[in-house]
Design a protein around this motif. Structure first.
Motif, PDB file in Angstrom:
ATOM      1  N   LEU A 166       4.123   3.038   8.136  1.00 18.49           N
ATOM      2  CA  LEU A 166       3.625   4.007   7.161  1.00 18.49           C
ATOM      3  C   LEU A 166       2.916   5.134   7.880  1.00 18.49           C
ATOM      4  O   LEU A 166       2.477   4.994   9.026  1.00 18.49           O
ATOM      5  CB  LEU A 166       2.624   3.330   6.202  1.00 18.49           C
ATOM      6  N   ALA A 199      -1.045   6.246   4.116  1.00 22.14           N
ATOM      7  CA  ALA A 199      -0.535   5.065   3.417  1.00 22.14           C
ATOM      8  C   ALA A 199      -1.069   3.791   4.059  1.00 22.14           C
ATOM      9  O   ALA A 199      -1.411   2.823   3.384  1.00 22.14           O
ATOM     10  CB  ALA A 199       0.984   5.058   3.414  1.00 22.14           C
ATOM     11  N   THR A 239      -4.461   3.197   2.890  1.00 22.18           N
ATOM     12  CA  THR A 239      -4.455   2.687   1.520  1.00 22.18           C
ATOM     13  C   THR A 239      -4.180   1.195   1.496  1.00 22.18           C
ATOM     14  O   THR A 239      -4.858   0.429   0.817  1.00 22.18           O
ATOM     15  CB  THR A 239      -3.380   3.412   0.689  1.00 22.18           C
ATOM     16  N   LEU A 240      -3.184   0.752   2.256  1.00 23.67           N
ATOM     17  CA  LEU A 240      -2.840  -0.664   2.273  1.00 23.67           C
ATOM     18  C   LEU A 240      -3.931  -1.500   2.919  1.00 23.67           C
ATOM     19  O   LEU A 240      -4.188  -2.632   2.500  1.00 23.67           O
ATOM     20  CB  LEU A 240      -1.520  -0.880   2.996  1.00 23.67           C
ATOM     21  N   LEU A 286      -1.382   2.039  -8.166  1.00 21.42           N
ATOM     22  CA  LEU A 286      -0.876   2.775  -7.011  1.00 21.42           C
ATOM     23  C   LEU A 286       0.089   3.834  -7.514  1.00 21.42           C
ATOM     24  O   LEU A 286       1.077   3.509  -8.178  1.00 21.42           O
ATOM     25  CB  LEU A 286      -0.159   1.833  -6.044  1.00 21.42           C
ATOM     26  N   ASP A 327       1.838   6.319  -5.618  1.00 20.51           N
ATOM     27  CA  ASP A 327       2.950   6.706  -4.755  1.00 20.51           C
ATOM     28  C   ASP A 327       4.006   5.600  -4.700  1.00 20.51           C
ATOM     29  O   ASP A 327       3.685   4.442  -4.388  1.00 20.51           O
ATOM     30  CB  ASP A 327       2.423   6.994  -3.341  1.00 20.51           C
ATOM     31  N   GLN A 336       6.319   4.915  -2.539  1.00 19.50           N
ATOM     32  CA  GLN A 336       6.439   4.298  -1.215  1.00 19.50           C
ATOM     33  C   GLN A 336       5.314   3.293  -0.983  1.00 19.50           C
ATOM     34  O   GLN A 336       5.527   2.192  -0.452  1.00 19.50           O
ATOM     35  CB  GLN A 336       6.404   5.373  -0.128  1.00 19.50           C
ATOM     36  N   THR A 337       4.105   3.667  -1.413  1.00 21.45           N
ATOM     37  CA  THR A 337       2.970   2.759  -1.278  1.00 21.45           C
ATOM     38  C   THR A 337       3.165   1.522  -2.146  1.00 21.45           C
ATOM     39  O   THR A 337       2.848   0.395  -1.739  1.00 21.45           O
ATOM     40  CB  THR A 337       1.659   3.472  -1.647  1.00 21.45           C
ATOM     41  N   GLN A 338       3.700   1.703  -3.357  1.00 18.66           N
ATOM     42  CA  GLN A 338       3.988   0.571  -4.226  1.00 18.66           C
ATOM     43  C   GLN A 338       4.956  -0.393  -3.544  1.00 18.66           C
ATOM     44  O   GLN A 338       4.732  -1.608  -3.505  1.00 18.66           O
ATOM     45  CB  GLN A 338       4.606   1.058  -5.538  1.00 18.66           C
ATOM     46  N   ASN A 362       5.762  -0.767  -0.355  1.00 14.88           N
ATOM     47  CA  ASN A 362       5.229  -1.427   0.830  1.00 14.88           C
ATOM     48  C   ASN A 362       4.165  -2.460   0.479  1.00 14.88           C
ATOM     49  O   ASN A 362       4.038  -3.480   1.158  1.00 14.88           O
ATOM     50  CB  ASN A 362       4.685  -0.392   1.807  1.00 14.88           C
TER      51      ASN A 362
END
Length: 527
Positions: A7, A11, A14-15, A238, A240, A242-244, A246
């Motif tokens: 990421l 991101a 965030t994770l 979440l 985004d 992509q964030t969802q 991942n």
């Protein structure tokens, strides 16, 4: 190819924050973490038709009746009921053991107050109360409805699954004016929500209601026994896609209610992920503001509808053909009332006719404001494409990006666009919602009392009354087709075709999801 966990720094941060937050759960608790379809900011399920608020309502409230997986309305809070031979007198008895989250018993007075508030905002509720002579309590657990004229869809109204749902609240809460949001989140449903558990933009934490007494029947759709197998459900917000994706791949969340189209290719081939068809397909629609220029002019309104290119808009939004299907009917294609009798509207662009009508309308060139919910992956591509189509016709278009919660609040405003109002927005309806004219929220012609956009079409309301009054299937089909014609001819809504997205879960971790108009969290188990 599966999406890789590498990421960008933002991101990754965030994770990392998610992982830290997820590690703080109480020891021994079973916690199910899910990413809902959109952010939750409005908690009053009678004040807004937003699906996410309806879904929140399903967690903490209960209903008198509910729709099972086959579309049949079954008793839920009601133990037994009777109807007179002429369908004018209905009696209901609540089942034993119903308690609100504060420990107080659910009574007939709570039911009467809740239904009265719901009926002030819901179009089917309005029809029911127009036909009703009285609703009275016969005892603390029994109540009676008397109608001036037969009302053939009493159970359909009390068990409707789509916004606005007639949830039962304590009398003191239900006495809140219908145009004001409630402040207490007290229901009698299978989950509870405390004030400290609601963190807008971050997460919503629902806890198992240990005092809830489920029905004895097996769970089916929204009906039956709502047995909760987890201690806590967390809606992790979440934005985004992509964030969802991942977060699911890496195990920070257990499921995504709706798979983003951009993540579909990777998820369907990844052994860690299981795709589940939970929610049926549903239609996208354009809603126009009939209160302000230019769509208060019938010719400008029709020009905007003739600019629609369903295929282009759906492809931009959903990407994969598995996710969408063009359909010109206002009802869900394949449903009992779907019809190909759509008049001038085909779902394909008719630019020359649209340009002609726009010129005849006297359009003055002021910007047409289309609201785009940037944080709603299921809706955030279509508005921009529609804006480009309208420009080809000759409209001056201003696509304004906002978040879904702001859109939901802003759409209630009747001001001019330059003063904070709007001209159009695009939304999505569940397939059950759009399968019948009595449950489809935007099919209103009663002006200020109706759905956002506030069209005035007395003929539409009269047809709905005829539909409600008859139980003859052939007559209902004919009336539903007439309703479609009136709705399209007058731009009450414009169909954009149908879309769907599967729910994604960590394989071997989550089981028990029920086919339903919404993702439900009773009956769900987590290993």
């Amino acid at each position: 190819m599966a999406i890789q966990p590498s990421l960008c720094r933002a991101a990754a941060a965030t994770l990392a924050a998610l992982a830290l937050a997820f590690s703080t759960g109480a020891s021994g608790e079973t916690v199910l973490r899910t990413v809902p379809s959109s952010d939750l900011k409005i908690l009053d399920p009678i004040w807004t038709t937003a699906n996410i608020t309806r879904n929140h309502g399903l967690m903490i409230y209960d209903t008198l009746f509910a729709m099972d997986e086959k579309g049949t309305i079954k008793p839920q809070m009601v133990d037994k009921y009777t109807a007179s031979p002429d369908n004018k007198v209905w009696t209901f008895t609540l089942r034993p053991g119903l308690k609100f989250h504060d420990g107080k018993p659910v009574t007939s007075q709570d039911v009467i107050a809740s239904l009265a508030r719901w009926a002030k905002r819901d179009t089917l509720g309005q029809k029911m109360y127009e036909a009703m002579d009285s609703i009275v309590a016969d005892s603390p657990t029994a109540f009676r409805m008397t109608f001036k004229q037969p009302f053939g869809v009493v159970l359909d109204a009390l068990g409707k699954p789509n916004p606005l749902v007639p949830f039962i609240m304590p009398k003191r809460v239900a006495e809140t004016p219908a145009d004001k949001q409630i402040e207490e989140m007290i229901g009698s449903g299978p989950f509870t929500l405390a004030k400290e558990d609601f963190r807008p933009g971050d997460r919503v934490i629902y806890r198992k209601n240990t005092a809830y007494v489920p029905r004895k029947e097996p769970a089916s759709g929204l009906a039956g026994g709502k047995v909760v197998h987890v201690d806590r459900v967390e809606w992790v917000l979440l934005r985004d896609p992509q964030t969802q994706a991942n977060a699911l791949f890496n195990g920070e969340v257990d499921m995504l209610e709706s798979v983003p189209a951009s993540a579909y290719a990777g998820m369907r081939t990844d052994a860690r992920i299981e795709m589940v068809d939970v929610m049926p397909a549903g239609p996208f629609t354009v809603i126009y503001n009939h209160k302000v220029p230019p769509f208060n002019n019938p010719k400008a309104l029709r020009a905007a509808m003739l600019a629609i290119n369903q295929e282009a808009m759906l492809r931009a939004q959903a990407t994969y053909r598995d996710f969408y299907k063009p359909c010109a009917s206002i009802y869900l294609c394949g449903s009992p009332y779907a019809s190909d009798k759509t008049g001038f509207f085909t779902g394909k662009p008719q630019f020359e006719e649209a340009k002609k009508l726009l010129k005849e309308s006297g359009y003055d060139g002021k910007p047409v404001v289309i609201m785009l919910p940037g944080d709603a992956p299921a809706l955030n591509k279509m508005p921009a494409v529609y804006g480009q189509l309208l420009k080809q016709v000759g409209f001056n278009v201003d696509v304004q990006t906002t978040d879904w919660a702001t859109l939901v609040t802003r759409r209630a405003r009747k001001d001019l666009p330059e003063n904070g109002g709007w001209n159009a927005f695009i939304t999505f309806w569940g397939g059950v919602d759009a399968s019948s004219p009595i449950g489809y929220g935007p099919l209103t012609g009663n002006g200020d009392q109706g759905y956002f956009g506030w069209p005035v079409q007395p003929e539409l309301e009269a047809l709905k009354s005829r539909f409600i009054a008859t139980s003859d299937i052939a007559q209902r089909k004919e009336i539903a087709t007439q309703i479609q014609r009136v709705a399209l001819d007058n731009g009450v809504l414009a169909p954009l075709g149908e879309g769907k997205a599967p729910t994604a879960v960590r394989r071997g971790t989550v089981s028990g999801l029920l086919p339903s108009p919404a993702v439900l969290y009773w009956n769900v188990q987590k290993k």
